[in-house]
Scaffold this active site. Structure first.
Site, short mmCIF file in Angstrom:
data_model
loop_
_atom_site.label_atom_id
_atom_site.label_comp_id
_atom_site.label_asym_id
_atom_site.label_seq_id
_atom_site.Cartn_x
_atom_site.Cartn_y
_atom_site.Cartn_z
N GLU A 46 -6.25 -10.88 -1.01
CA GLU A 46 -7.02 -10.63 0.22
C GLU A 46 -8.51 -10.55 -0.10
OE1 GLU A 46 -5.43 -7.37 2.56
OE2 GLU A 46 -3.41 -7.67 1.73
N GLU A 80 0.79 -1.23 0.00
CA GLU A 80 0.00 0.00 0.00
C GLU A 80 0.83 1.29 0.00
OE1 GLU A 80 -2.71 -0.41 3.29
OE2 GLU A 80 -3.51 -2.30 2.54
#
Length: 341
Positions: free
Chosen positions: A245, A138
């Protein structure tokens, strides 16, 4: 459709396509019923939190290996692959990492040395037992007017920490497959910036092998077109693509934490169930189409009994984002995923 117990697992249905994984905690592996579901359905594990920097390295000279070791040992006993998650992130990082003895920010040299020491220790410990790592997590900003997130990593090191993290991981385990991992990668404006970062790394011959599409999605997004475009763009760089995810929320996507509002019932209605079933069917159809570049799909948590989305972004709002219900039985969405129409 009456709820049936599957005669085989997701891993068996997708044997000719890609591994099917699940994120777990050490606690999950102590519940015999959940263990049975894990072994029956999945052939890959990701530690949900146990290998993040804060939990595994809470103090400079202390590592907490217990939970991570137990997950890896479980995987070894049962012949499951392990994805390591993650080595460098702006969240769940211990406070000591960025601070000197006086409480000020450390220098770039000190921070990179600490990052190298951390990655070397963790990756070396599990060398040969973990086949892939989410190295940097991220790093792209949520604000489309910015490129990289203004994290402490970025404030101290500029963008150098990203390439260095991959170099450190590759040196610690040259055979590990190394991923950049991010969310909302299917949204065109963010996809463009993620692609720019990936291309920069690939062009610089940084040892990056793949990109992780987190896939914290909802019944409202992504569209099939946006998802296909994302897979095509990222794989065009020669990178492996993994869905790392996966969960499909019954609520629209939100980022910021907030309180429960009046009228938010948290009920899994037949209408929501139908939309979720359709969304799961649609995304897995695309995954199968791109089996030549997708090398793994991992669900984030085992069942609706426990999901991180029960407390994020709205604490106490029950969510139902997975293929198994609160009784660990397959939902309609499960059957849509294994029905290869």
């Amino acid at each position: 459709m009456a709820q049936m117990v599957p005669s085989k697992g997701l891993k068996d249905y997708y044997k000719g396509y890609f591994p099917i994984g699940v994120a777990v905690s050490a606690r999950d592996l102590k519940d015999p019923v959940e263990v049975g579901l894990i072994i029956g359905q999945f052939n890959s594990l990701t530690p949900e939190n146990a290998m993040k920097m804060g939990p595994i390295h809470p103090q400079e000279n202390r590592y907490n290996w217990k939970d991570a070791d137990s997950i890896v040992a479980f995987a070894q006993v049962h012949g499951l692959r392990v994805r390591g998650h993650n080595l460098c992130w702006h969240e769940q990082t211990p406070k000591w990492l960025f601070r000197d003895s006086a409480g000020g920010l450390v220098t770039k040299e000190v921070l990179l040395k600490r990052l190298k020491d951390h990655i070397t220790a963790v990756v070396t410990r599990y060398k040969g037992k973990i086949y892939a790592w989410d190295v940097v997590n991220e790093a792209i900003d949520d604000d489309s007017t910015n490129f990289l997130r203004n994290s402490l990593w970025y404030q101290v090191c500029g963008e150098d920490f990203i390439a260095e993290a991959f170099e450190y991981a590759h040196k610690a385990d040259p055979s590990a497959i190394l991923f950049y991992n991010d969310y909302n990668t299917e949204r065109p404006e963010k996809r463009k910036r993620v692609y720019s970062l990936l291309k920069k790394l690939v062009d610089a011959k940084v040892p990056i092998n793949g990109v992780g599409i987190q896939a914290h999605w909802s019944i409202y997004e992504p569209t099939p077109g946006d998802l296909e475009e994302t897979i095509k763009e990222f794989s065009s760089l020669g990178l492996k693509v993994q869905v790392t995810e996966l969960d499909i929320s019954i609520y629209p996507w939100e980022k910021n934490m907030r309180a429960l509002r009046p009228g938010e019932s948290g009920v899994y209605t037949p209408e929501l169930e139908k939309k979720q079933e359709a969304q799961y069917a649609a995304v897995f159809k695309i995954f199968r189409k791109y089996r030549n570049v997708i090398t793994g799909v991992t669900f984030w948590n085992i069942s609706d009994r426990h999901t991180w989305l029960d407390n994020y972004p709205v604490a106490g709002r029950k969510n139902y984002p997975l293929l198994f219900d609160q009784n660990l039985l397959p939902k309609k969405a499960y059957w849509s995923v294994v029905d290869f129409k």
